[in-house]
Design an enzyme around this catalytic site. Structure first.
Site, short mmCIF file in Angstrom:
data_model
loop_
_atom_site.label_atom_id
_atom_site.label_comp_id
_atom_site.label_asym_id
_atom_site.label_seq_id
_atom_site.Cartn_x
_atom_site.Cartn_y
_atom_site.Cartn_z
N ASP A 77 41.72 111.17 -135.63
CA ASP A 77 42.76 111.82 -134.82
C ASP A 77 44.05 111.68 -135.61
O ASP A 77 44.39 110.59 -136.08
CB ASP A 77 42.90 111.21 -133.43
CG ASP A 77 43.68 112.17 -132.54
OD1 ASP A 77 43.11 113.20 -132.15
OD2 ASP A 77 44.87 111.92 -132.27
N PHE A 160 46.11 122.33 -145.21
CA PHE A 160 45.97 123.03 -143.93
C PHE A 160 47.09 122.61 -143.01
O PHE A 160 47.96 121.80 -143.39
CB PHE A 160 44.57 122.74 -143.33
CG PHE A 160 44.36 121.31 -142.89
CD1 PHE A 160 44.50 120.94 -141.56
CD2 PHE A 160 44.03 120.31 -143.81
CE1 PHE A 160 44.31 119.62 -141.16
CE2 PHE A 160 43.83 119.00 -143.42
CZ PHE A 160 43.97 118.65 -142.08
N ASP A 163 50.89 121.05 -143.65
CA ASP A 163 51.14 120.72 -145.06
C ASP A 163 52.26 121.57 -145.69
O ASP A 163 53.04 121.04 -146.50
CB ASP A 163 49.86 120.87 -145.90
CG ASP A 163 48.88 119.72 -145.67
OD1 ASP A 163 49.33 118.61 -145.33
OD2 ASP A 163 47.67 119.95 -145.83
N HIS A 188 47.82 110.12 -145.47
CA HIS A 188 47.49 109.33 -144.28
C HIS A 188 45.97 109.19 -144.14
O HIS A 188 45.46 108.11 -143.87
CB HIS A 188 48.11 110.00 -143.04
CG HIS A 188 47.80 111.47 -142.92
ND1 HIS A 188 47.96 112.34 -143.97
CD2 HIS A 188 47.32 112.21 -141.90
CE1 HIS A 188 47.60 113.56 -143.61
NE2 HIS A 188 47.20 113.50 -142.33
P1 ITT Z 1 39.20 117.58 -134.23
O1 ITT Z 1 39.79 117.03 -132.94
O2 ITT Z 1 37.96 118.38 -134.01
O3 ITT Z 1 39.03 116.52 -135.29
P2 ITT Z 1 41.78 118.88 -134.45
O4 ITT Z 1 42.39 119.81 -135.45
O5 ITT Z 1 41.88 119.27 -132.99
O6 ITT Z 1 40.24 118.64 -134.86
P3 ITT Z 1 43.49 116.57 -133.99
O7 ITT Z 1 43.44 116.65 -132.51
O8 ITT Z 1 43.38 115.22 -134.64
O9 ITT Z 1 42.37 117.45 -134.69
O10 ITT Z 1 44.82 117.27 -134.48
C1 ITT Z 1 45.27 117.06 -135.75
C2 ITT Z 1 46.29 118.13 -136.10
O11 ITT Z 1 47.35 117.52 -136.85
C3 ITT Z 1 45.66 119.16 -137.02
O12 ITT Z 1 45.08 120.22 -136.28
C4 ITT Z 1 46.87 119.59 -137.85
O13 ITT Z 1 47.66 120.49 -137.13
C5 ITT Z 1 47.68 118.29 -137.97
N1 ITT Z 1 47.29 117.56 -139.18
C6 ITT Z 1 46.58 116.40 -139.25
N2 ITT Z 1 46.37 116.02 -140.51
C7 ITT Z 1 46.95 116.97 -141.28
C8 ITT Z 1 47.07 117.16 -142.67
O14 ITT Z 1 46.52 116.34 -143.52
N3 ITT Z 1 47.72 118.23 -143.09
C9 ITT Z 1 48.27 119.12 -142.23
N4 ITT Z 1 48.21 119.03 -140.91
C10 ITT Z 1 47.55 117.96 -140.43
#
Ligand code: ITT
Length: 205
Positions: A77, A160, A163, A188
């Site tokens: 998450d 994605f 970023d 992270h």
């Molecule tokens: P899952 O719950 O299925 O894993 P999700 O995209 O809904 O997929 P999260 O609830 O953890 O996942 O939301 C994380 C969001 O934070 C993700 O959709 C991106 O918008 C942002 N994010 C997280 N890590 C990132 C990264 O390395 N680069 C860019 N955006 C990131």
């Protein structure tokens, strides 16, 4: 060979996880999709760690129901926090402005809200919590951050999500301008997965 089911529906994350853990010995990493598991659990926790555990538990429950054995379930998450915006979008990063809104629109809106804000007040970070549940049901969470700034401009084609608006001081450019192998060595997610690997190595799972 033991298996790790990685509980995410986000392909950007999955790509990075595979790259970061590519030399992990003794475990094969499979995505939720490859495991034939679908869950649509509500991420109603108040922290990244809680939400990571909620996802991992839901996938584990389904894996057990399907009779899978010798598995560790891992989940991620994560989110993007801009201090000046009260740490928004934060744990709501995926849901910010609606789950189906494009990141071009989400990123442009964040930059609009940050118009006129001086560089020193643009501090921002990515946060990642990796949850793990072992074969015996033991739960662990590893958390890490990636510190930087909310950029002035949308830039870059790699990565994605947010970023293109995250400025990485060490490299003097936006995260989306970094080649994947660079991002995957400092992010992270890279740091949290490194901690998760150490926990994994200390377990009997
Ligand atoms: P899952 O719950 O299925 O894993 P999700 O995209 O809904 O997929 P999260 O609830 O953890 O996942 O939301 C994380 C969001 O934070 C993700 O959709 C991106 O918008 C942002 N994010 C997280 N890590 C990132 C990264 O390395 N680069 C860019 N955006 C990131």
């Amino acid at each position: 060979m033991k298996r790790i089911i990685f509980a995410t529906g986000n392909e950007g994350k999955m790509r990075e996880v595979r790259e970061i853990l590519k030399d992990l010995k003794d475990y094969e990493i499979i995505s939720m999709k490859e495991a034939g598991i679908k869950t649509d659990v509500e991420e109603n926790g108040t922290t990244y760690s809680e939400n990571a555990l909620i996802k991992a538990r839901a996938v584990r429950e389904e894996a057990v129901r399907l009779g899978m054995k010798d598995i560790v379930v891992m989940s991620d998450d994560s989110g993007f926090e801009v201090d000046r915006l009260n740490k928004e979008p934060g744990i709501y990063s995926a849901r910010y402005m609606g789950e189906d809104t494009s990141y071009d629109i989400k990123n442009a809106e964040i930059l609009r809200r940050m118009e006129g804000v001086a560089w020193e007040d643009r501090t921002a970070r990515f946060v990642c919590a990796i949850a793990m549940i072992g074969e015996d049901g033991t739960e662990e969470v590893a958390r890490a951050t990636f510190e930087g700034f909310c950029a002035y401009e949308i830039k870059g084609e790699y990565g994605f999500g947010y970023d293109p608006i995250f400025f990485v001081p060490e490299y003097g450019c936006n995260d989306a301008e970094l080649k994947p192998e660079i991002k995957n060595s400092i992010s992270h997610r890279a740091k949290a997965l490194k901690l998760a690997r150490e926990i994994l190595a200390s377990k009997e799972w």
